[in-house]
Design an enzyme around this catalytic site. Structure first.
Site, mmCIF file in Angstrom:
data_model
loop_
_atom_site.group_PDB
_atom_site.id
_atom_site.type_symbol
_atom_site.label_atom_id
_atom_site.label_comp_id
_atom_site.label_asym_id
_atom_site.label_seq_id
_atom_site.Cartn_x
_atom_site.Cartn_y
_atom_site.Cartn_z
ATOM 1 N N THR A 159 0.864 -1.186 0.000
ATOM 2 C CA THR A 159 0.000 0.000 0.000
ATOM 3 C C THR A 159 0.902 1.239 0.000
ATOM 4 O O THR A 159 1.349 1.683 -1.042
ATOM 5 C CB THR A 159 -0.976 0.003 1.192
ATOM 6 O OG1 THR A 159 -0.262 -0.233 2.412
ATOM 7 C CG2 THR A 159 -2.033 -1.075 1.026
ATOM 8 N N LYS A 185 4.472 -6.934 3.802
ATOM 9 C CA LYS A 185 4.193 -5.539 3.514
ATOM 10 C C LYS A 185 3.960 -4.839 4.843
ATOM 11 O O LYS A 185 3.513 -5.435 5.824
ATOM 12 C CB LYS A 185 2.991 -5.369 2.578
ATOM 13 C CG LYS A 185 1.641 -5.752 3.125
ATOM 14 C CD LYS A 185 0.921 -4.714 3.964
ATOM 15 C CE LYS A 185 0.744 -3.419 3.232
ATOM 16 N NZ LYS A 185 0.049 -2.401 4.131
ATOM 17 N N THR A 196 -0.163 -1.141 9.091
ATOM 18 C CA THR A 196 -0.939 -2.354 8.656
ATOM 19 C C THR A 196 0.117 -3.260 8.088
ATOM 20 O O THR A 196 0.811 -2.823 7.210
ATOM 21 C CB THR A 196 -1.885 -1.795 7.620
ATOM 22 O OG1 THR A 196 -2.730 -0.966 8.331
ATOM 23 C CG2 THR A 196 -2.600 -2.834 6.868
ATOM 24 N N GLU A 277 6.769 4.948 7.271
ATOM 25 C CA GLU A 277 6.338 6.101 6.476
ATOM 26 C C GLU A 277 7.171 7.340 6.815
ATOM 27 O O GLU A 277 7.165 7.828 7.940
ATOM 28 C CB GLU A 277 4.852 6.353 6.703
ATOM 29 C CG GLU A 277 4.001 5.250 6.079
ATOM 30 C CD GLU A 277 2.541 5.284 6.462
ATOM 31 O OE1 GLU A 277 1.745 4.651 5.747
ATOM 32 O OE2 GLU A 277 2.182 5.925 7.475
ATOM 33 N N ASN A 400 0.167 10.443 5.538
ATOM 34 C CA ASN A 400 -1.086 10.101 6.210
ATOM 35 C C ASN A 400 -2.141 11.196 6.131
ATOM 36 O O ASN A 400 -3.331 10.917 6.230
ATOM 37 C CB ASN A 400 -0.790 9.730 7.662
ATOM 38 C CG ASN A 400 -0.164 8.352 7.756
ATOM 39 O OD1 ASN A 400 -0.822 7.359 7.576
ATOM 40 N ND2 ASN A 400 1.141 8.308 7.995
ATOM 41 N N SER A 405 -6.785 10.490 -0.305
ATOM 42 C CA SER A 405 -6.978 11.394 -1.448
ATOM 43 C C SER A 405 -6.727 10.673 -2.768
ATOM 44 O O SER A 405 -5.958 9.747 -2.836
ATOM 45 C CB SER A 405 -6.028 12.586 -1.339
ATOM 46 O OG SER A 405 -6.275 13.289 -0.128
#
Length: 405
Positions: A159, A185, A196, A277, A400, A405
């Site tokens: 993702t 992942k 996640t 991230e 995040n 979006s």
């Protein structure tokens, strides 16, 4: 173009084939147009399957379904189907129905029982899964199943990941090779219980389901439950391990196999943190001389999850006072005047004060490294633990803030 994490490995490893497991991917258009977003793994009869899942109170429909099936009969074969782009979490009866339809369709295609089909979904929470799109590409998936498509499978389940994550190990037991291979992942919403995150590991070892389940659970506590990116536990975490037995090598109570499996799991866990991230630093947090194991973990996770600690690391600021703060707020037993702190090999603080040998220049220079080691000795006992985390940068906010979006 996605910015690849500066901590990413130079390339995806050449994962060895696992006899008895075939893979395929397809672009179903669940969310991401024009990219593979569904992965199917077909597992031959004779395998054993174990799994560890998130303990979130708001678990996704696929997680609940897998938990019900683990330990069941997979003697006729099994399958794992994963989609990215939609978590199928907090979708009520619709989510459960989607899982049921997908499992029935896969079972029909592969001529296996529905209870031998395990699904995972990752992505946006609260949106109904368009499972018809997945079912429409099953013919293509089944027709393209092959032994050597693990990298494609790892890419399809991503993702916000910036790179696919794979690891493997080949060991010899009584002169016979045993292979372990897996991919994962995970990038955000990563915290213990599991973190996640989705992980799929395959081995040609021969092992009973109860022993594989026990081993997987124990090793998870030492690997995937020792990482954190942002302290947020996902609704969708799943770790599934399939042992095909095709090597003919029985690994019952074999410590070498257990250690090799741990190494694969730890490698994947570290890659998840390195793809945190916005991450630019990989941080090992070690706590020693705690009163007990629970206190060691409290302190380690307090440091690893502290936004103040993580932003200081991002700014390459050797602000050791934030470590002191994190120890104090953890709820663990600590004594200010026994506390010691190290940045890598450098003693920073001891006996309730800054170490006489430490200089700010030394700390600032050390903080420029991409991989850091922070050790805190509590001086009140013999327990210790290690966890892994990353820094907290503007990149995390950007990813995040715009995720839907």
């Amino acid at each position: 173009m996605t910015h690849i994490s500066p901590l990413a490995p130079t390339n995806f490893p050449n994962l060895p084939v696992i006899d008895g497991v075939r893979f395929a991917t397809a672009a179903a258009g669940v969310k991401y147009p024009g990219r593979a977003d569904v992965m199917l793994a077909s597992i031959a009869p004779g395998a054993t399957i174990a799994g560890v899942f998130t303990r979130s109170a708001t678990r996704a429909a696929s997680v609940l379904d897998c938990q019900d099936k683990i330990g069941g009969d997979v003697s006729r074969g099994a399958a794992i189907l994963v989609n990215s782009g939609n978590a199928n979490a907090f979708t009520g009866a619709a989510g459960k129905a989607s899982v049921g339809r997908i499992c029935a369709a896969v079972a029909s295609q592969l001529n296996i029982p529905t209870n031998a089909v395990f699904t995972s979904s990752t992505g946006v929470i609260g949106e109904v899964l368009p499972d018809q799109r997945i079912r429409d590409c099953l013919d293509q998936l089944v027709a393209s199943l092959n032994l050597a498509a693990q990298e494609e499978a790892a890419l399809a389940i991503m993702t916000t990941d910036t790179f696919p994550k794979g690891a493997s190990k080949i060991l010899h037991i009584n002169g016979q090779p045993v292979t372990i291979s897996g991919f994962a992942k995970g990038s955000g919403m990563i915290a213990p219980d599991m973190a996640t995150m989705l992980v799929y590991i395959f081995t040609d070892a021969k092992i009973s389901q109860p022993e594989l389940q026990a081993t997987l659970g124990d090793l998870t506590s030492q690997t995937f439950n020792c990482i954190t990116v942002d302290s947020d536990t996902s609704t969708s975490d799943a770790l599934i391990c399939a042992a095909t037995g095709t090597s003919g090598v029985d690994v019952t109570e074999n410590l070498d196999f257990t250690e090799a499996l741990k190494q694969v799991m730890l490698d994947l866990a570290h890659q998840v943190v390195k793809d945190g991230e916005g991450a630019t630093k990989f941080v090992t947090v070690e706590v020693t001389s705690a009163r007990n194991d629970a206190d060691a973990r409290k302190v380690a996770m307090s440091i690893a999850n502290s936004p103040l600690v993580k932003t200081a690391i991002a700014g390459e600021d050797p602000n050791w006072g934030r470590i002191v703060m994190a120890v104090g707020k953890s709820g663990a037993e600590a004594d200010r005047d026994r506390l010691s702190i190290w940045f890598g090999p450098h003693l920073v603080a001891e006996n309730g004060w800054i170490a006489s040998s430490y200089t700010e220049e030394v700390g600032a220079s050390y903080m420029q490294q991409a991989e850091l080691h922070i050790r805190t000795d509590l001086g009140v006992g013999t327990a210790q633990t290690t966890v892994w985390t990353c820094d907290l940068t503007h990149g995390y906010i950007e990813i995040n803030a715009d995720y839907r979006s």
